[in-house]
Design a protein around this motif. Sequence first.
Motif, PDB file in Angstrom:
ATOM      1  N   GLY A 156       0.800  -1.208   0.000  1.00 54.11           N
ATOM      2  CA  GLY A 156       0.000   0.000   0.000  1.00 54.11           C
ATOM      3  C   GLY A 156       0.836   1.262   0.000  1.00 54.11           C
ATOM      4  N   GLU A 157       0.154   2.382   0.226  1.00 54.43           N
ATOM      5  CA  GLU A 157       0.806   3.692   0.184  1.00 54.43           C
ATOM      6  C   GLU A 157       1.284   4.149   1.554  1.00 54.43           C
ATOM      7  N   THR A 158       0.545   3.828   2.615  1.00 50.10           N
ATOM      8  CA  THR A 158       0.943   4.228   3.963  1.00 50.10           C
ATOM      9  C   THR A 158       0.657   3.103   4.950  1.00 50.10           C
ATOM     10  N   LYS A 159       1.372   3.117   6.049  1.00 45.27           N
ATOM     11  CA  LYS A 159       1.139   2.160   7.130  1.00 45.27           C
ATOM     12  C   LYS A 159       1.315   2.874   8.467  1.00 45.27           C
ATOM     13  N   LEU A 168       4.537   5.095   8.011  1.00 43.69           N
ATOM     14  CA  LEU A 168       5.420   4.798   6.890  1.00 43.69           C
ATOM     15  C   LEU A 168       4.745   5.247   5.599  1.00 43.69           C
ATOM     16  N   ILE A 169       5.521   5.868   4.721  1.00 41.62           N
ATOM     17  CA  ILE A 169       4.998   6.348   3.442  1.00 41.62           C
ATOM     18  C   ILE A 169       5.791   5.690   2.323  1.00 41.62           C
ATOM     19  N   HIS A 170       5.103   4.982   1.449  1.00 45.02           N
ATOM     20  CA  HIS A 170       5.751   4.329   0.311  1.00 45.02           C
ATOM     21  C   HIS A 170       5.983   5.378  -0.772  1.00 45.02           C
ATOM     22  N   ARG A 227       5.396  10.735  -8.403  1.00 44.51           N
ATOM     23  CA  ARG A 227       4.867   9.826  -7.375  1.00 44.51           C
ATOM     24  C   ARG A 227       5.382  10.215  -5.995  1.00 44.51           C
ATOM     25  N   ILE A 228       6.682  10.481  -5.897  1.00 44.34           N
ATOM     26  CA  ILE A 228       7.261  10.876  -4.610  1.00 44.34           C
ATOM     27  C   ILE A 228       6.584  12.140  -4.094  1.00 44.34           C
ATOM     28  N   MET A 229       6.473  13.134  -4.950  1.00 41.05           N
ATOM     29  CA  MET A 229       5.865  14.400  -4.539  1.00 41.05           C
ATOM     30  C   MET A 229       4.415  14.204  -4.096  1.00 41.05           C
ATOM     31  N   LYS A 230       3.683  13.378  -4.822  1.00 34.75           N
ATOM     32  CA  LYS A 230       2.283  13.123  -4.479  1.00 34.75           C
ATOM     33  C   LYS A 230       2.162  12.442  -3.118  1.00 34.75           C
ATOM     34  N   ASN A 231       2.962  11.404  -2.886  1.00 33.59           N
ATOM     35  CA  ASN A 231       2.813  10.657  -1.637  1.00 33.59           C
ATOM     36  C   ASN A 231       3.333  11.425  -0.428  1.00 33.59           C
ATOM     37  N   LEU A 232       4.303  12.306  -0.632  1.00 34.43           N
ATOM     38  CA  LEU A 232       4.781  13.107   0.495  1.00 34.43           C
ATOM     39  C   LEU A 232       3.808  14.228   0.846  1.00 34.43           C
ATOM     40  N   GLN A 233       2.805  14.448   0.000  1.00 37.01           N
ATOM     41  CA  GLN A 233       1.760  15.409   0.330  1.00 37.01           C
ATOM     42  C   GLN A 233       0.635  14.783   1.154  1.00 37.01           C
ATOM     43  N   LEU A 234       0.754  13.485   1.450  1.00 37.93           N
ATOM     44  CA  LEU A 234      -0.243  12.810   2.278  1.00 37.93           C
ATOM     45  C   LEU A 234      -0.123  13.202   3.751  1.00 37.93           C
ATOM     46  N   VAL A 235       1.010  13.814   4.122  1.00 36.73           N
ATOM     47  CA  VAL A 235       1.242  14.211   5.507  1.00 36.73           C
ATOM     48  C   VAL A 235       1.747  15.656   5.535  1.00 36.73           C
TER      49      VAL A 235
END
Length: 277
Positions: A156-159, A168-170, A227-235
Motif C-alpha cells: 500500500g501507500e501508507t502504514k 510509513l509512506i511508500h 509519485r514521490i511528490m504526491k505521496n509526500l503530500q499525504l502528511v
Amino acid sequence: MSCHICVNCGVQYPLASSPPSHCLICEDERHYVDKNGQKWTTREEILGKYENKIQCEEDGLYSIRTEPHFGIGQRAFLVQTSHGNILWDCISYLDQKTIDFINGLGGLTAIAISHPHFFTTMIDWSHAFGDVPIYLHQDMKNWVVRPDKCIHFWNGETKDLFDGKLKLIHTGGHFDGSQALYWPDGASQRGVLLSGDEPQVCMDPEQVTFMHSFLNYIPLNENKIRRIMKNLQLVNYDRLYDAFIIYGTDGVILEKAQQIVQRSGERYLKAITKDSN
C-alpha cells in the motif's frame, strides 16, 4: 561459520562458512564494486575498531552513526514515542555500548528501513532487542539477502505504526520499495519527515534532490518524481532529516521542509522534461 558483512556497502549475509562470491547490493547499478574488489568482514572482527556516535537531535530523536566511516557512512535514527521506540534505518556496527544506551532509553519496539542500502545488520539489531519486527515495503522483498522471521512486509501507500504515532509512506523512486517515516509529534508537533536519502538535502539547504543513483549520477524519471511528490503530500511536516552527513551538509532542513521539497521537485521536473528551457 559467520554472517559476513560487505565492507563496501555494509550489508550482512546469512550464516556461512565462507564469504559470498558476490554482493547483490554492490553489483546493482545504483552502487559499485570497489576498484580493489569485494571485501568482507564480520561483526566479531570489527568490534572495538569503531564507535557509534549517538547525538540528541531534538526532544525524542537521536541520530546514530559510526566513526570512523564504515560502509557508505549510513546514519540511523531512534524515535521515541509514548507507544515505544523505533529505529529508523540501520548501521552495520552494533556493540554492547550501543545496546546499553538504547536500552537506557527504553529499548526498541520496532525497526523500519528506508531502502536496501540501509539493511546492513538489521537482523542482528532486531535479535539484540528481543526480535522486534522490521517493517519493509513488499517491493523491497527481492533485495533482502538475509531473510528472517522478524521481517514484516507491508503493501500500500501508507502504514500506521504505534496507533498513529508514526506513519510509513511508500515513496518508490530510488528503489521501488523506498519508504519514508513520518513523525507527527516531531519539531514541537509541526511534524518531521525522516526521508532516508529520498529526498536528500543539497549543499544549499533550501533545496533537495532525488536520484536513481546518487553515486553514479543516474537521475530519476518524471513519473517517479511525481509519485514521490504526491505521496509526500499525504502528511504535513515542517522539518526533514535525511540519511547522511556528507558534502558539508548536516542532512537537516529545520523549517519549511515541505515547501522546499515541493519547490525542488518542480525544479527537478523542469530540468528533465523535454519542454524545459
